[in-house]
Motif scaffolding. Structure first.
Motif, PDB file in Angstrom:
ATOM      1  N   LYS A 707      32.566 -10.145  47.451  1.00 55.86           N
ATOM      2  CA  LYS A 707      31.944  -9.711  48.706  1.00 55.86           C
ATOM      3  C   LYS A 707      33.013  -9.109  49.601  1.00 55.86           C
ATOM      4  N   ASP A 755      32.729  -0.447  38.722  1.00 53.79           N
ATOM      5  CA  ASP A 755      31.424  -0.326  39.380  1.00 53.79           C
ATOM      6  C   ASP A 755      30.522   0.626  38.599  1.00 53.79           C
ATOM      7  N   ALA A 840      23.580  -0.784  51.016  1.00 52.03           N
ATOM      8  CA  ALA A 840      23.672  -1.939  50.128  1.00 52.03           C
ATOM      9  C   ALA A 840      25.053  -2.084  49.516  1.00 52.03           C
ATOM     10  N   ALA A 841      25.806  -0.992  49.395  1.00 50.75           N
ATOM     11  CA  ALA A 841      27.141  -1.050  48.789  1.00 50.75           C
ATOM     12  C   ALA A 841      28.091  -1.926  49.591  1.00 50.75           C
ATOM     13  N   ASP A 843      27.410  -4.774  50.814  1.00 46.47           N
ATOM     14  CA  ASP A 843      27.193  -6.165  50.446  1.00 46.47           C
ATOM     15  C   ASP A 843      27.249  -6.388  48.941  1.00 46.47           C
ATOM     16  N   SER A 844      27.664  -5.383  48.187  1.00 46.10           N
ATOM     17  CA  SER A 844      27.723  -5.485  46.726  1.00 46.10           C
ATOM     18  C   SER A 844      29.108  -5.945  46.275  1.00 46.10           C
ATOM     19  N   HIS A 846      32.415  -5.401  43.878  1.00 46.79           N
ATOM     20  CA  HIS A 846      33.148  -4.241  43.403  1.00 46.79           C
ATOM     21  C   HIS A 846      34.342  -4.719  42.581  1.00 46.79           C
TER      22      HIS A 846
END
Length: 856
Positions: A707, A755, A840-841, A843-844, A846
Motif C-alpha cells: 500500500k 504491475d 484506484a492505482a 490504493d493498489s 505495486h
C-alpha cells in the motif's frame, strides 16, 4: 459580606499561588512556560542522557575493571567542558526495584546518587524519568533482574492492576529516597527540577483508562509532598492527547530522531531539510498550550558530521521546547567501540566535532527566544549568533565574547579583544591547529588564559556499522603539534606553563606559536601577574583539570577508499589518513601504468593524519589504474592494501593493489546499482529481494509495495500521503566523474515493473542545498532503459528520508527558495512511486524492480 468573603478567597488564592511559585524551584505558568520560582525567569536547559550506573554500560565497566566513580568524574568534567547544564535518564527500574515496587538500595542506585552529586557540583540540573520499562540487556542478552518491569513487561505495566500498584509504590519510594551524597530526598532536591513518569509508554487503551492510569501515577508522586512539575510522554499515541491533558500533568515530553534509527552506516548528503521544522500536530489544542514542553531524547542518528545539532535546537525552540537532552553520551571507557547504542555516537574525546556541535546547540537553547521562527532552509541557515553549513560541515557561534566552531572556518570574530571563551576544531582566524582533537581557550583574567587541548581522534571504521567490543571504531593519539593563538590580549612571546598532573611543560611562545601535546596550560602575557591558581571558571572548571585516555594506536591504519571510477585523461588525487604510533619517515605511492615498473610518488603530509599525492593524467588511460601505498617508519616498510610487511618494489612483495576503473570520456555515470541496496534509505517492505541475474556480477532489486498509504498507529489522524520513496547518496562514488556528469543530458532508469499496467516512477536529483529536480518515466514489464531528459526536469518535492521519528513529523520538505538546477551540485537520488498515479492505482499494490540508475 459576600464581596468581602469573595475578596478574602481571591486574596488567599493569590497568596497561595505566589507562595507556590516562590517556594518551589520550578513552576509552570498559565501559558505553559516553566519558570524558576525565585526569579520567574524562563527555564532553558540543555544536556545529555548518560547511562554509566546501569545496564550495559555498568556491565562493560565491570568487565574492563574500570573504576566507575572515577569514570563518572571524568565524563562529568567533559559535560562541564561542553557547557551542559541538564541531565536526563530513564532509570533502569528493573535493576533498582523488586516485583512489587520496593526500591532497592544497591550499587546501581548508589552510583546514580554519586553521579547526581558530581553533576550538582558542576551546576547541572536534572529531569529524571524513574521508570524505563526497559530490560537491562541491550545490545547483549537480558539479565535476570528483580523489578516489576521484568515481571510484567511494558504492556501489562500499563493495564495490570498488580503492576500498576507496584509502580505507585515504586514512584512513592523513589521520590522519597534520600541521596546519601547530598542528604536530600529527590523530592526536595532543588536541582531536580522535574520528573517524567515513565519512558515511552505507548498506550493503546481507551482514553478514559489512559487518563485514569496517568492520574494514579501523578497522585503517587504528589503524595510525597513534591511540588515539582510532573511530565508525561505525549509524542506517542497522539490520538490520546486529550487523555494526557486531562490527567493532571504539568508538562509533555517529546523526542526527535529526524534521520531514523539503525541505518548501520554513516548517512551521506544534506540532512538539514530533515531538521528544518519540528511540527506538533496538536499544537492548537487548548490543553497543550497550558503545559510545559521538553525533549527527553533527540539525535541525528547515523550522521557523523558536525553541522546539524544547532539547527535541531533552533527548531525545538520554535516549537516551544524549553529543555532538550541528546541520546546518548557514550561513556569514554567504551566510546572507542561504540557498543552501547551503535546508531548514536557522542563523546568529546572520540567524536570531538560532533561534541562541539552539541555545545553550540546548548547555546542556541539558552539564547534563541521561545517560539521565534526563522523561516525555512536554506534561508534559516543563519540565525541570531549562529550559522550552520552542510557544504562546509560547519556549525558556529560568533559573538563578542564567545567564538565556537566545529570545523575550519574563515569567520572573523567581531571583536577579538573582547573574547572570553573559544572552543574549536581545526583552523580559524584566531587559532591555527593541525590536530584532530578539540581545544578550549578561556580567559582567566586580563593577560592570562587557560588552554586545554584534547588528543587527536580518528575514526578507523564507520562508527555506525555493526559494533563489537573487539572492533575498534576510533583511536586517539597524543602527538605533539604546533598551535598558533592570535589573541590581542596575549601578544608575542607569551609564557606557556603546563598545569595538569604530570605536565611540566614550560616555554615561551615563538611569536604566537608553540608546540603542544594534550593537556591544560596557562598562557600568560608578558607583565601579567598570575594570581590564585585555585580559581574556578564557568561550570566550576579548575585550572589544573584534565582528562583524556592515553594513546591507543598500537598498529598502523591506512584509511583510503579508491574512487569507484575515474575518467580517462583526468588527474587523480590519492588521499589517505595514515595513523601510526610515531610520525612516519615517509609515505610513498607506487603507481602502475603501461610498464611493469611503477612510478614512485612521495605523498605529502597535510593537516591531521592526511597524506596526498596526485597521479598525472598520463596514467589515466582506459583500463584499470593500479597503485599501492607504502608507509616507512623505524626502518621498516609496510604496504597497503593488506598491511604487507615489505615495500611494494621488494622482490618478496605479494600484495594486491588498489584498483580504479578508468573509463573513456563521456561514459555513463552510474548513480545507483541494485548491489548497493544496503545503503538505500527507505521504509523496508515485506518481500523485498535482491536477485542475481544470469550475467555475472549483475543483480536486481525487487521492491514490493502493498500500500502506498498505511495508517500510522502512532498518528491516526495524520494526513494521507500516497507515496513510497527511496533515497540514495551517490556523492562519494561519482567523485572522479565530474567531467562526465557535466556533459550528461539524460537520467536513465534500468529495470521493470511487475504491475499489470505501466507504472509511473518519479526520478529526482537532490542538490547540495536540499532542493530537488526530477520528472516521471513510465516503466512496464520489459527490463529496459527508461529515460528522462535533464532539460525537462522540474522542481519536485523532497521526501524526508530516512523517515523521522516521531512519525507525525512532516513527510515532505518545503524549502524557502528553489535554486536553479545545476548538475555539478547533485549528490542524491530519489526514486518515488506515487507521483503520476490517480484513482484506484493510489490504493493498489505495486512492485518495482530496479537494476540501476545512471546519467549519460
Amino acid at each position: 459580606m459576600k464581596a468581602r468573603v469573595l475578596l478574602l478567597i481571591v486574596t488567599c488564592i493569590i497568596s497561595a499561588t505566589s507562595w507556590a511559585q516562590k517556594g518551589t524551584d520550578v513552576y509552570v505558568d498559565k501559558d505553559g512556560i516553566m519558570r524558576w520560582g525565585k526569579t520567574n525567569e524562563e527555564v532553558r536547559a540543555f544536556g545529555v542522557n548518560y547511562t554509566a550506573p546501569f545496564a550495559f554500560a555498568y556491565r562493560t565497566a565491570k568487565q574492563q575493571g574500570v573504576d566507575l566513580k572515577k569514570a563518572i568524574d571524568d565524563d562529568v568534567y567533559h559535560f562541564a567542558r561542553l557547557g551542559f547544564d541538564l541531565y536526563r535518564v530513564h532509570v533502569w527500574d528493573c535493576e533498582i526495584s523488586d516485583s512489587v515496587g520496593n526500591l532497592l538500595n544497591n550499587v546501581h542506585l548508589e552510583l546514580f546518587d554519586y553521579m547526581l552529586k558530581k553533576m550538582k557540583d558542576r551546576g547541572m540540573k536534572f529531569m529524571i524519568t524513574p521508570i524505563a520499562y526497559w530490560q537491562n540487556g541491550w545490545p547483549a542478552p537480558d539479565e535476570k533482574t528483580p523489578g516489576f518491569s521484568s515481571k510484567y513487561g511494558k504492556g501489562d505495566c500499563l493495564t495490570n492492576e498488580g503492576a500498576i500498584r507496584a509502580q505507585e509504590n515504586y514512584l512513592y519510594q523513589f521520590l522519597n529516597h534520600v541521596n546519601p551524597h547530598t542528604g536530600l530526598a529527590y523530592k526536595n532536591d532543588p536541582d531536580i527540577i522535574a520528573f517524567e513518569v515513565s519512558n515511552e509508554p505507548h498506550h493503546g487503551e481507551p482514553a478514559a483508562k489512559v487518563t485514569a492510569f496517568i492520574k494514579r501515577m501523578v497522585t503517587a508522586m504528589k503524595k510525597t509532598g513534591s511540588k515539582k512539575p510532573v511530565f508525561y510522554n505525549i509524542s506517542h499515541s497522539i490520538h490520546l492527547a486529550d487523555a494526557y491533558f486531562n490527567a493532571g500533568i504539568q508538562g509533555g515530553t517529546f523526542q526527535w530522531y529526524p534521520t531514523g534509527l539503525g541505518s548501520n552506516h554513516e548517512l551521506g548528503g544534506n540532512l538539514l531539510p530533515n531538521v528544518d521544522n519540528y511540527v506538533v500536530p496538536f499544537a492548537a489544542n487548548p490543553g497543550f498550550k497550558k503545559i510545559a514542553k521538553l525533549v527527553y531524547e533527540f539525535d541525528a542518528a547515523d550522521v557523523g558530521r558536525s553541522y546539524i545539532y544547532p539547527a535541531m535546537a533552533r527548531s525545538f525552540r520554535t516549537a516551544g521546547m524549553q529543555i532538550a537532552t541528546q541520546f546518548a553520551y557514550d561513556p569514554t571507557y567504551m566510546a572507542d567501540v561504540n557498543t552501547e547504542y551503535g546508531t548514536h555516537y557522542m563523546n568529546l574525546v572520540y567524536a570531538p566535532q560532533k561534541a562541539l556541535s552539541l555545545k553550540i546547540a546548548g547555546e542556541v537553547f539558552r539564547t534563541v527566544p521561545l517560539y521565534k521562527s526563522y523561516g525555512r532552509y536554506p534561508a534559516n541557515a543563519t540565525f541570531e549568533d549562529f550559522s550552520v553549513s552542510y557544504e562546509q560541515d560547519l556549525a558556529q557561534m560568533v559573538t563578542a565574547q564567545k567564538f565556537f566552531y566545529t570545523n575550519n572556518t574563515r569567520t572573523v570574530p567581531p571583536a577579538a579583544e573582547k573574547l572570553e571563551e573559544i572552543a574549536g576544531w581545526g583552523n580559524s582566524p584566531v587559532v591555527q591547529y593541525s590536530g584532530t582533537g578539540a581545544y578550549f581557550i578561556d580567559r582567566v583574567t586580563p593577560g592570562i588564559w587557560r588552554l586545554e587541548v584534547m588528543p587527536d581522534a580518528v575514526w578507523v571504521d564507520d562508527p555506525f556499522s555493526k559494533a563489537s567490543p573487539s572492533k575498534k571504531m576510533a583511536v586517539v593519539q597524543s602527538r605533539a603539534r604546533l598551535i598558533n593563538i592570535q589573541l590581542p590580549d596575549l601578544k608575542d612571546g607569551y609564557a606557556v606553563q603546563g598545569m595538569n598532573a604530570g605536565n611540566a611543560f614550560s616555554a615561551t611562545a615563538d611569536g604566537t606559536s608553540f608546540t603542544v601535546t594534550p593537556g591544560t596550560y596557562l598562557l600568560t602575557r608578558k607583565g601579567a601577574t598570575v594570581g590564585d591558581l585555585n580559581v574556578r571558571l564557568h561550570n566550576n572548571i579548575g585550572l589544573r583539570e584534565f582528562f583524556a585516555p592515553g594513546s591507543s594506536v598500537t598498529e598502523t591504519y591506512v584509511l583510503h577508499k579508491p574512487l569507484t571510477a575515474a575518467t580517462e585523461g583526468d588527474a587523480y588525487t590519492v588521499e589517505a589518513n595514515i595513523i601510526t604510533a610515531t610520525v612516519p619517515d615517509a609515505v610513498e605511492l607506487y603507481v602502475y601504468g603501461k610498464h611493469w615498473k611503477p612510478e614512485v610518488i612521495q605523498m605529502d603530509a597535510g593537516s591531521g593524519f592526511t597524506y596526498r599525492a596526485t597521479i598525472s593524467p598520463s596514467f589515466l588511460q582506459s583500463g584499470t589504474l593500479r597503485y599501492y601505498i607504502t608507509v616507512r617508519a623505524g626502518g621498516k616498510a609496510t604496504t597497503y592494501p593488506g598491511g604487507i610487511p615489505s615495500g611494494a618494489n621488494d622482490w618478496d612483495f605479494y600484495g594486491n593493489p588498489y584498483t580504479v576503473p578508468v573509463l573513456p570520456a563521456k561514459s555513463a555515470v552510474y548513480l545507483f546499482a541494485a548491489a548497493d541496496e544496503a545503503k538505500l534509505s527507505r521504509n523496508w517492505t515485506p518481500g523485498t529481494s535482491l536477485m542475481p541475474l544470469a550475467e555475472p556480477g549483475r543483480v536486481e532489486l525487487a521492491v514490493p509495495v502493498k500500500k502506498l498509504f498505511e495508517l500510522d498507529p502512532e498518528n491516526r489522524q495524520g494526513k494521507q500521503v500516497h507515496d513510497y520513496s527511496m533515497r540514495y547518496f551517490f556523492g562519494r562514488q561519482v567523485a572522479g566523474r565530474h567531467g562526465d556528469i557535466a556533459k550528461a543530458t539524460r537520467i536513465v532508469f534500468h529495470g521493470r515493473t511487475k504491475d499489470g499496467t505501466p507504472l509511473p516512477v518519479q526520478l529526482a536529483l537532490i542538490m547540495r542545498d536540499g532542493s530537488a529536480y526530477g520528472g516521471t518515466v513510465t516503466v512496464d514489464v520489459r527490463t529496459s532503459d527508461y529515460s528522462l531528459a535533464l532539460a525537462d526536469v522540474k522542481p519536485v518535492s523532497v521526501v524526508t528520508l530516512p523517515r523521522p521519528y516521531p512519525s507525525f513529523l512532516p513527510y515532505y520538505f518545503v524549502p524557502s527558495a528553489v535554486s536553479g538546477f545545476a548538475l555539478d551540485q547533485v549528490e542524491t537520488l530519489q526514486i518515488s512511486i506515487g507521483p503520476g498515479l490517480t484513482g484506484a492505482a493510489l490504493d493498489s499494490a505495486h512492485e518495482l524492480v530496479i537494476e540501476s540508475v545512471r546519467l549519460e
